[in-house]
Design a protein around this motif. Structure first.
Motif, PDB file in Angstrom:
ATOM      1  N   PHE A 216      30.811  32.193  34.642  1.00 32.79           N
ATOM      2  CA  PHE A 216      30.964  30.877  34.019  1.00 32.79           C
ATOM      3  C   PHE A 216      32.089  30.120  34.733  1.00 32.79           C
ATOM      4  N   PRO A 217      31.835  28.910  35.190  1.00 32.10           N
ATOM      5  CA  PRO A 217      32.846  28.195  36.013  1.00 32.10           C
ATOM      6  C   PRO A 217      34.189  28.040  35.317  1.00 32.10           C
ATOM      7  N   PHE A 218      34.173  27.842  33.989  1.00 30.27           N
ATOM      8  CA  PHE A 218      35.441  27.652  33.288  1.00 30.27           C
ATOM      9  C   PHE A 218      36.345  28.874  33.439  1.00 30.27           C
ATOM     10  N   TYR A 219      35.738  30.076  33.401  1.00 29.44           N
ATOM     11  CA  TYR A 219      36.534  31.304  33.530  1.00 29.44           C
ATOM     12  C   TYR A 219      36.834  31.627  34.988  1.00 29.44           C
ATOM     13  N   ARG A 220      35.957  31.205  35.894  1.00 26.10           N
ATOM     14  CA  ARG A 220      36.182  31.532  37.315  1.00 26.10           C
ATOM     15  C   ARG A 220      37.427  30.840  37.841  1.00 26.10           C
ATOM     16  N   GLU A 221      37.752  29.680  37.251  1.00 29.84           N
ATOM     17  CA  GLU A 221      38.920  28.952  37.724  1.00 29.84           C
ATOM     18  C   GLU A 221      40.224  29.696  37.449  1.00 29.84           C
ATOM     19  N   ARG A 222      40.183  30.658  36.499  1.00 25.15           N
ATOM     20  CA  ARG A 222      41.414  31.392  36.164  1.00 25.15           C
ATOM     21  C   ARG A 222      41.729  32.509  37.173  1.00 25.15           C
ATOM     22  N   TYR A 223      40.741  32.903  37.972  1.00 17.49           N
ATOM     23  CA  TYR A 223      40.903  34.048  38.866  1.00 17.49           C
ATOM     24  C   TYR A 223      41.230  33.574  40.271  1.00 17.49           C
ATOM     25  N   SER A 224      42.173  34.278  40.874  1.00 15.66           N
ATOM     26  CA  SER A 224      42.580  33.985  42.248  1.00 15.66           C
ATOM     27  C   SER A 224      42.662  35.299  43.019  1.00 15.66           C
ATOM     28  N   PRO A 225      42.371  35.282  44.323  1.00 21.53           N
ATOM     29  CA  PRO A 225      42.424  36.525  45.109  1.00 21.53           C
ATOM     30  C   PRO A 225      43.829  37.121  45.123  1.00 21.53           C
ATOM     31  N   LEU A 226      43.876  38.445  45.332  1.00 21.00           N
ATOM     32  CA  LEU A 226      45.170  39.120  45.424  1.00 21.00           C
ATOM     33  C   LEU A 226      45.928  38.623  46.649  1.00 21.00           C
TER      34      LEU A 226
ATOM     35  N   PHE B 220      43.035  49.947  30.072  1.00 20.63           N
ATOM     36  CA  PHE B 220      44.119  49.108  29.557  1.00 20.63           C
ATOM     37  C   PHE B 220      45.052  48.756  30.723  1.00 20.63           C
ATOM     38  N   GLY B 221      45.829  47.709  30.553  1.00 16.10           N
ATOM     39  CA  GLY B 221      46.750  47.308  31.597  1.00 16.10           C
ATOM     40  C   GLY B 221      47.410  45.983  31.255  1.00 16.10           C
ATOM     41  N   PHE B 222      48.314  45.520  32.137  1.00 12.41           N
ATOM     42  CA  PHE B 222      49.018  44.247  31.942  1.00 12.41           C
ATOM     43  C   PHE B 222      48.239  43.083  32.554  1.00 12.41           C
TER      44      PHE B 222
ATOM     45  N   GLN C 113      42.504  38.279  40.395  1.00  8.99           N
ATOM     46  CA  GLN C 113      43.353  38.542  39.238  1.00  8.99           C
ATOM     47  C   GLN C 113      43.386  37.330  38.334  1.00  8.99           C
ATOM     48  N   ASN C 114      43.299  37.607  37.018  1.00  4.20           N
ATOM     49  CA  ASN C 114      43.350  36.545  36.029  1.00  4.20           C
ATOM     50  C   ASN C 114      44.815  36.168  35.791  1.00  4.20           C
ATOM     51  N   GLY C 115      45.192  34.970  36.205  1.00  6.43           N
ATOM     52  CA  GLY C 115      46.568  34.532  36.050  1.00  6.43           C
ATOM     53  C   GLY C 115      46.856  33.866  34.735  1.00  6.43           C
ATOM     54  N   ALA C 116      45.855  33.781  33.831  1.00  6.54           N
ATOM     55  CA  ALA C 116      46.058  33.074  32.567  1.00  6.54           C
ATOM     56  C   ALA C 116      46.884  33.879  31.583  1.00  6.54           C
ATOM     57  N   MET C 117      46.925  35.230  31.737  1.00  3.79           N
ATOM     58  CA  MET C 117      47.691  36.050  30.792  1.00  3.79           C
ATOM     59  C   MET C 117      48.238  37.283  31.500  1.00  3.79           C
ATOM     60  N   ARG C 118      49.412  37.677  31.067  1.00 11.52           N
ATOM     61  CA  ARG C 118      50.028  38.920  31.546  1.00 11.52           C
ATOM     62  C   ARG C 118      50.604  39.634  30.339  1.00 11.52           C
TER      63      ARG C 118
END
Length: 764
Positions: free
Chosen positions: A681-691, A713-715, A661-666
């Motif tokens: 891309f490593p810069f974007y991979r850092e934003r994602y963390s496992p559920l 669509f979603g939050f 899940q991308n924790g950078a935006m909700r």
């Protein structure tokens, strides 16, 4: 002189006699017009032209005392004479009219009632039929058994219709008084009192009845004055074929116990039949009405026929009641036709009828089918607030209707369901015109319903073309397998070789093929060429169209389309939760807790029940719709899950969720262009963390991912990780993403067809 010469001289003399008689015919100038003469049938024109002897009192007495018998009935024979009932006519007895009525009234109502035959007669002056009737007192006195039987059988329904009309008018008055109640309390009180008086209005006291007991024959009779027959009871048949009424006729409140025939009659002026009761067969076929004609409030018990009738002025049938089939086939309405608040208990046939002006069927009731096959609508057909039984449908095959010049009005959201055609062939233009008509009226639901009906017919047509046998390619053995005899199969084969079939109807044109054979095989034959390739293409088209109809009613039902998506997202959420949380039992169990299992089961069941209830209310065939959803959603995922648990999972990162899940935006965001895999891309991979699988609310993330993948669509931006993931799980995710993309197209298409403003922007 030769025989041929004598024949020519005789023809010339007859023609001269007819011409002189026409010039000397004692009709008003209006009746001598060329237009009237052209409209008359040949036999009527001849009867109007010949000389008729003038009836005298002595001749009247002689004919009254010597009645003739015809079809078992005794009749006073006054055929082929001129009866002058005008007052003050030069050279005539001023008391003739009075004595004429008195003498006939006594003879017609004697101990042995007689009938009256005026066929071929010419009546000058007003003719009052009520003066020839027998007065029957309402209370006391002698009663006629036939009249009593008629009143017991037919009068209660007429009284009920009158009461319903009074109640309807009172409710209308009451609604008017309610709408203006804010003006003054005095006005409100007075109008409410008036409405209550209408509601409790007592039946008027019964009056004496005038009865005409015997048959009345008016075949080819010419009436030079007005005819009055209001409130007269006709206990025997009335025959008036090819009759001519040159002045107004008044049949208001008349009661006809037997058959009534006005076939080919000419009603040159006003014709009034209000509140009449026609208990027997009624025929106005091929009649011509030159003036205002009204049957308002009348009741027809047996199949009335107005076929091929011609209405030059307004035709009024408001509040009429038709207990049998009403036939207006090939009738022509040059002016307005009013059927407002009428009731049709059986079928209404308007086949090939022409409406040059408006046709008003507002608040009418239809219990059976209505045929507008081949009809022409030149101005407006108003079906507003009309009520249809569940079996009632309007057949609009071959309807001649231009939405650019005419309109068909009806109750929004309802009228589109009652239009139908038996086949789409030769009716595609009709359906397109109806769709365009309701789109111009901004009745988008009705336009979509008609288009849905057309596509259902197209679906049946595609199936027949896919599995049917081509008449132009079949050999006799194949035709015999369909049920044709050897002689019939040979005839079809010969015709196909000499002249190919263009349509299935050509099949019926063969002398060897009867109607029963055609009806037996018509759904299994086609005139189109067939081969494996076009059969496969038609089957693919059929499958695609069937999916559109079952899943969205061809883009006309937003609720159905949304419920389909809700079921699909719930099923895939369960699948993703299962593959992510139920991994193995040995050697180290990776399983969800009992609380998580119960929560997931309750949430999924609730959503599925809600979606299925939506489908049951919005889909015309819920079982097939659910079957189509199951066919799309279940087979491939079920097979992949079986293979996944059969082979087991042995890979790295077994203790982490497959989803990140991308924790950078909700925030609420559209994810149409988003792919289901996390970026490399490593810069974007850092934003994602496992559920967080150790959280009790983690089950919501699987619904979130399924919604993202399906509805786009979603939050939260939830995706599948790209490391240490079995290919089967990636296949499941991509399969849902592809189906979701197609679903979004379907949903947007459905919305574009159901939102009025957007619909007009796209289609006009």
């Amino acid at each position: 002189m030769s025989t041929g010469s004598r024949d020519w001289l005789m023809r010339i003399s007859i023609a001269l006699t007819l011409a002189v008689s026409l010039l000397l015919c004692p009709f008003p100038d209006k009746i001598k017009s060329s237009a009237w003469a052209v409209n008359l049938p040949a036999s009527v024109a001849y009867q109007a032209a010949i000389e008729r002897p003038v009836l005298s009192l002595s001749q009247l007495n002689r004919r009254v005392t010597h009645p003739v018998r015809q079809n078992g009935a005794a009749l006073i024979n006054l055929t082929g004479v001129t009866i002058d009932l005008r007052l003050g006519t030069e050279g005539r007895d001023p008391k003739f009219a009075e004595q004429f009525y008195q003498r006939l009234q006594q003879a017609l109502n004697g101990p042995q009632p007689l009938g009256l035959d005026l066929s071929g007669a010419l009546l000058q002056g007003d003719f009052n039929l009520t003066r020839l009737g027998l007065r029957v007192p309402a209370y006391g006195g002698a009663q006629l058994p036939a009249l009593t039987s008629f009143n017991q059988k037919f009068q209660p329904l007429a009284a009920q219709n009158s009461a319903d009309a009074i109640v309807g008018r009172s409710r209308y008055n009451h609604s008017i008084s309610s709408s203006i109640s804010s003006l003054t309390s005095l006005q409100t009180s007075s109008q409410a009192t008036l409405a209550r008086r209408f509601l409790i209005q007592s039946q008027p006291p019964q009056t004496d009845r005038l009865v005409f007991q015997g048959p009345l024959l008016l075949n080819q009779t010419c009436f030079g004055g007005a005819v009055k027959a209001a409130s007269l009871y006709f206990l025997d048949r009335l025959e008036a074929e090819q009759v001519i009424f040159t002045q107004p006729v008044d049949w208001r409140g008349a009661r006809f116990a037997r058959s009534v025939r006005f076939s080919q009659g000419q009603f040159q002026q006003e014709s009034r039949f209000q509140d009449a009761i026609f208990a027997g067969q009624t025929q106005f076929n091929q009649a011509s009405f030159g003036g205002f004609a009204t049957w308002q409030g009348s009741t027809f018990y047996q199949s009335p026929s107005f076929a091929q009738s011609d209405f030059r002025q307004t035709a009024g049938f408001g509040r009429s009641h038709w207990l049998a089939n009403a036939d207006f086939e090939q009738s022509v309405f040059h002016a307005a036709a009013n059927f407002q608040k009428s009731r049709f208990d059986k079928s209404l046939f308007l086949t090939e009828a022409q409406f040059e002006q408006s046709a008003n069927f507002r608040q009418a009731q239809f219990q059976s089918a209505i045929s507008l096959r081949g009809a022409q609508i030149g101005n407006q057909l108003d079906l507003g607030d009309a009520r249809f039984s569940p079996e009632a449908r309007i057949n609009v095959s071959d309807l001649d209707f231009d939405p650019g010049e005419a309109r068909i009005l009806g109750s929004p959201g309802y009228i589109g369901q009652v239009f139908s055609v038996p086949t789409l062939a030769n009716n595609e233009t009709v359906m397109r015109n109806l769709v365009r008509n309701f789109r111009l009226l901004e009745q988008i639901g009705d336009a979509n319903q008609i288009e849905y009906t057309a596509e259902r017919l197209r679906l049946a047509q595609l199936w027949r073309q896919s599995v049917s046998l081509s008449l132009n390619q079949a050999d006799p053995q194949q035709l015999m397998k369909l049920g044709l005899s050897a002689e019939q199969a040979a005839a079809v084969y010969r015709r196909a070789k000499s002249q190919p079939f263009i349509s299935r109807s050509d099949f019926l044109g063969l002398s060897e093929i009867d109607l029963a054979t055609y009806l037996k095989v018509r759904d299994r034959v086609t005139a189109n060429p067939t081969n494996p390739t076009n059969r496969l293409l038609r089957l693919a088209h059929w499958a695609f169209l069937s999916s559109l109809l079952l899943l969205s009613q061809y883009g006309t039902n937003v609720a159905l389309t949304f419920s389909v998506g809700l079921i699909a997202t719930t099923v895939f959420a369960l699948i993703f939760w299962l593959v992510d949380r139920c991994r193995r039992r040995v050697p180290t169990p990776i399983m969800p807790t009992s609380e998580e299992r119960l929560t997931m089961l309750v949430a999924s069941t609730t959503l599925l029940i809600f979606a299925i209830s939506l489908i049951s209310r919005s889909s015309p065939d819920p079982a097939r719709t659910l079957g189509a959803i199951a066919l799309i959603v279940l087979p491939l995922p079920t097979g992949l899950l079986f293979r996944l648990y059969q082979q087991g999972r042995y890979h790295d990162l077994m203790d982490r969720s497959y989803f990140v899940q991308n924790g950078a935006m909700r925030k609420l965001q559209l994810l149409i262009a988003r792919l289901p895999l996390m970026p490399k891309f490593p810069f974007y991979r850092e934003r994602y963390s496992p559920l967080p699988i150790d959280k009790q609310w983690n089950w919501l993330n699987y619904f979130d991912f399924s919604i993202n993948n399906w509805f786009k669509f979603g939050f939260n931006d939830t995706r599948l990780r790209d490391q240490a993931v079995p290919g089967i799980i990636s296949t499941l995710v991509w399969y849902q993403w592809v189906l979701g993309t197609l679903y979004v197209v379907l949903l947007l298409w459905t919305l574009s067809r159901t939102i009025p403003g957007l619909n007009l922007l796209l289609y006009f």
